[in-house]
Write a protein that holds these residues in place. Sequence first.
Motif, PDB file in Angstrom:
ATOM      1  N   GLY A  85      -1.110  18.612   0.267  1.00 57.30           N
ATOM      2  CA  GLY A  85      -0.529  17.275   0.367  1.00 57.30           C
ATOM      3  C   GLY A  85       0.728  17.134  -0.483  1.00 57.30           C
ATOM      4  N   PHE A 115       4.174   9.234  -3.328  1.00 54.13           N
ATOM      5  CA  PHE A 115       2.886   9.778  -2.910  1.00 54.13           C
ATOM      6  C   PHE A 115       1.896   9.754  -4.076  1.00 54.13           C
ATOM      7  CE2 PHE A 115       0.182  13.636  -2.264  1.00 54.13           C
ATOM      8  CZ  PHE A 115      -0.526  13.180  -1.169  1.00 54.13           C
ATOM      9  N   LEU A 118       0.376   6.377  -4.818  1.00 54.51           N
ATOM     10  CA  LEU A 118      -0.674   5.940  -3.897  1.00 54.51           C
ATOM     11  C   LEU A 118      -2.035   6.574  -4.174  1.00 54.51           C
ATOM     12  CD1 LEU A 118       1.285   5.965  -0.520  1.00 54.51           C
ATOM     13  CD2 LEU A 118       0.648   3.992  -1.914  1.00 54.51           C
ATOM     14  N   ILE A 119      -2.052   7.655  -4.934  1.00 62.46           N
ATOM     15  CA  ILE A 119      -3.305   8.352  -5.221  1.00 62.46           C
ATOM     16  C   ILE A 119      -4.018   7.653  -6.377  1.00 62.46           C
ATOM     17  CG2 ILE A 119      -4.286  10.525  -6.054  1.00 62.46           C
ATOM     18  CD1 ILE A 119      -1.986  11.959  -4.686  1.00 62.46           C
ATOM     19  N   TRP A 139      -7.162  14.375  -2.824  1.00 58.20           N
ATOM     20  CA  TRP A 139      -6.024  13.650  -2.260  1.00 58.20           C
ATOM     21  C   TRP A 139      -4.744  14.460  -2.253  1.00 58.20           C
ATOM     22  CZ3 TRP A 139      -6.193   9.690   0.776  1.00 58.20           C
ATOM     23  CH2 TRP A 139      -7.331   8.899   0.766  1.00 58.20           C
ATOM     24  N   ASN A 143      -7.214  16.508   2.336  1.00 53.66           N
ATOM     25  CA  ASN A 143      -7.515  15.117   2.672  1.00 53.66           C
ATOM     26  C   ASN A 143      -6.294  14.217   2.602  1.00 53.66           C
ATOM     27  OD1 ASN A 143     -10.150  15.852   2.978  1.00 53.66           O
ATOM     28  ND2 ASN A 143     -10.856  14.982   1.060  1.00 53.66           N
ATOM     29  N   GLY A 144      -5.285  14.619   1.847  1.00 55.37           N
ATOM     30  CA  GLY A 144      -4.104  13.789   1.684  1.00 55.37           C
ATOM     31  C   GLY A 144      -2.956  14.134   2.613  1.00 55.37           C
ATOM     32  N   CYS A 146      -2.370  13.576   5.906  1.00 50.50           N
ATOM     33  CA  CYS A 146      -1.871  12.495   6.772  1.00 50.50           C
ATOM     34  C   CYS A 146      -1.073  11.486   5.957  1.00 50.50           C
ATOM     35  CB  CYS A 146      -3.020  11.804   7.497  1.00 50.50           C
ATOM     36  SG  CYS A 146      -3.785  12.839   8.748  1.00 50.50           S
ATOM     37  N   THR A 147      -1.587  11.136   4.795  1.00 50.12           N
ATOM     38  CA  THR A 147      -0.852  10.231   3.911  1.00 50.12           C
ATOM     39  C   THR A 147       0.460  10.861   3.485  1.00 50.12           C
ATOM     40  OG1 THR A 147      -2.961   9.378   3.104  1.00 50.12           O
ATOM     41  CG2 THR A 147      -1.010   8.902   1.773  1.00 50.12           C
ATOM     42  N   VAL A 150       3.046  10.555   6.325  1.00 49.03           N
ATOM     43  CA  VAL A 150       3.540   9.184   6.474  1.00 49.03           C
ATOM     44  C   VAL A 150       4.466   8.817   5.314  1.00 49.03           C
ATOM     45  CG1 VAL A 150       2.840   6.759   6.493  1.00 49.03           C
ATOM     46  CG2 VAL A 150       1.583   8.429   7.871  1.00 49.03           C
ATOM     47  N   VAL A 151       4.048   9.125   4.096  1.00 50.87           N
ATOM     48  CA  VAL A 151       4.869   8.806   2.919  1.00 50.87           C
ATOM     49  C   VAL A 151       6.191   9.563   2.972  1.00 50.87           C
ATOM     50  CG1 VAL A 151       5.024   9.090   0.405  1.00 50.87           C
ATOM     51  CG2 VAL A 151       2.959   8.158   1.432  1.00 50.87           C
TER      52      VAL A 151
END
Length: 192
Positions: A85, A115, A118-119, A139, A143-144, A146-147, A150-151
């Motif tokens: 991520g 990013f 946001l975690i 994260w 698991n992170g 997709c975020t 987007v970020v």
Amino acid sequence: MGVVKMNDRTMTWVEKVNGFFSLPMMVALKNGMVRLMPFTIIGSIFILLGNFPIAGWSDIMSGIFGPEWKVPISQVQYATSDMLGLLMVFFISYEYAKVEEVEPMACASISLACFLILIPGFVTNGEGVIIQDAIPKSWIGGNGTCTAIVVAILMSWIYCKILKKNIVIRLPESVPANVASSFVALIPAEHA
């Protein structure tokens, strides 16, 4: 064999698809993922080495390298696969800035900071105790992702739009270029 001709509807569809994949965000996503490949491959090799699907593999490796043989292999896994991520947000943002022809390091650094904001800043141990000021590996890893995508795209887009509109702090020419460039990124960073 005859030449296969495409009808007008098919050509229109192909042109639309090509247009979509030529968008700056799609080019940045593709190029960012390509930059990520060496980390993914190296992490996968070490995951395979640590968990090779042969009966007795662990015993063979323990006999050669000792009972703690998985520790260095796990460290490589943590430094690659478990940080996808973080790497992803940085590389995609970097590539987006290159496509938009702005300074890529500042854009990537700002996206990475967003990013991390946001975690959650805590983890919970196995006993349910909350440990503050820690970054959950879940994260920043798989698991992170997709975020991270987007970020990276959103923050890079905002950063580049603000720079393109020339909403920046200008310093006198007597100020060294590296100092002045830091101030140029200040306003886009504030709004991203």
